[in-house]
Design a protein around this motif. Structure first.
Motif, PDB file in Angstrom:
ATOM      1  N   LEU A 133     -16.181 -39.713  12.474  1.00 57.25           N
ATOM      2  CA  LEU A 133     -16.690 -38.344  12.613  1.00 57.25           C
ATOM      3  C   LEU A 133     -16.272 -37.484  11.427  1.00 57.25           C
ATOM      4  O   LEU A 133     -17.054 -36.675  10.925  1.00 57.25           O
ATOM      5  CB  LEU A 133     -16.186 -37.728  13.923  1.00 57.25           C
ATOM      6  N   ILE A 134     -15.037 -37.661  10.984  1.00 60.39           N
ATOM      7  CA  ILE A 134     -14.527 -36.886   9.847  1.00 60.39           C
ATOM      8  C   ILE A 134     -15.297 -37.227   8.583  1.00 60.39           C
ATOM      9  O   ILE A 134     -15.710 -36.332   7.836  1.00 60.39           O
ATOM     10  CB  ILE A 134     -13.009 -37.117   9.680  1.00 60.39           C
ATOM     11  N   VAL A 135     -15.540 -38.495   8.345  1.00 61.74           N
ATOM     12  CA  VAL A 135     -16.306 -38.906   7.157  1.00 61.74           C
ATOM     13  C   VAL A 135     -17.715 -38.325   7.227  1.00 61.74           C
ATOM     14  O   VAL A 135     -18.236 -37.799   6.235  1.00 61.74           O
ATOM     15  CB  VAL A 135     -16.339 -40.444   7.032  1.00 61.74           C
ATOM     16  N   ASP A 136     -18.329 -38.370   8.404  1.00 62.82           N
ATOM     17  CA  ASP A 136     -19.671 -37.818   8.589  1.00 62.82           C
ATOM     18  C   ASP A 136     -19.679 -36.317   8.290  1.00 62.82           C
ATOM     19  O   ASP A 136     -20.568 -35.809   7.593  1.00 62.82           O
ATOM     20  CB  ASP A 136     -20.127 -38.090  10.024  1.00 62.82           C
ATOM     21  N   LYS A 137     -18.676 -35.601   8.789  1.00 60.18           N
ATOM     22  CA  LYS A 137     -18.603 -34.154   8.545  1.00 60.18           C
ATOM     23  C   LYS A 137     -18.390 -33.858   7.060  1.00 60.18           C
ATOM     24  O   LYS A 137     -18.962 -32.921   6.519  1.00 60.18           O
ATOM     25  CB  LYS A 137     -17.477 -33.516   9.363  1.00 60.18           C
TER      26      LYS A 137
END
Length: 160
Positions: A45-49
């Motif tokens: 999720l962090i990479v996507d954000k």
């Protein structure tokens, strides 16, 4: 009864150590612990954000000031996700696989409002599938982020 010789005591101790799995060189290294599925999800999720923030940043820097509130919300999502990572992961930025390495810079493809709108729709559609992998508290955050992304897809301006 005759007392045991020193040699007999040492030999017995060595035999006991060998049978119990002990070695003079120390213990065997422990097998690496499998990563916590929720932490893996958080890192994804962090990479996507970070990628989403990178795309928005390109358009904001190119004069798309209308997009600044959308960018700010994604930055808030990123901060909330990072808060949920264990302290060691959050500080080191460690990642379970090289493919999940954070990259805040956008892909070289052209950034457009249409691309952002599609990105927001795909992200919002993905969030319900991620809920089953999360604790109740993280599931609530993911659902909230998904709702925000769905709203972004509808609210993005048609032109800058």
């Amino acid at each position: 009864m005759r007392p045991l010789s020193r040699r007999a005591v040492l030999a017995g101790g060595a035999a006991t150590a060998a049978l119990s799995g002990c070695s003079a060189g120390g213990s065997e290294p422990a097998a690496p612990k499998a990563p916590d599925p929720e932490h893996v999800l958080l890192r994804e999720l962090i990479v996507d954000k970070q990628r989403t923030i990178g795309l928005y940043s390109v358009l904001v820097a190119a004069g798309g000031e209308k997009l600044a509130p959308f960018l700010a919300r994604h930055e808030e999502h990123l901060a909330a996700l990072r808060e949920r990572l264990p302290r060691d992961d959050a500080q080191t930025g460690s990642s379970p696989t090289p493919s999940a390495a954070p990259s805040p810079t956008p892909a070289p493809r052209k950034v457009s409002l249409t691309r952002l709108r599609d990105l927001e729709r795909r992200a919002a559609a993905l969030r319900p599938r991620q809920l089953g992998q999360a604790s109740p508290a993280l599931a609530q955050l993911i659902a909230s982020i998904g709702a925000c992304e769905a709203l972004h897809a509808l609210a993005l301006p048609r032109s800058l």
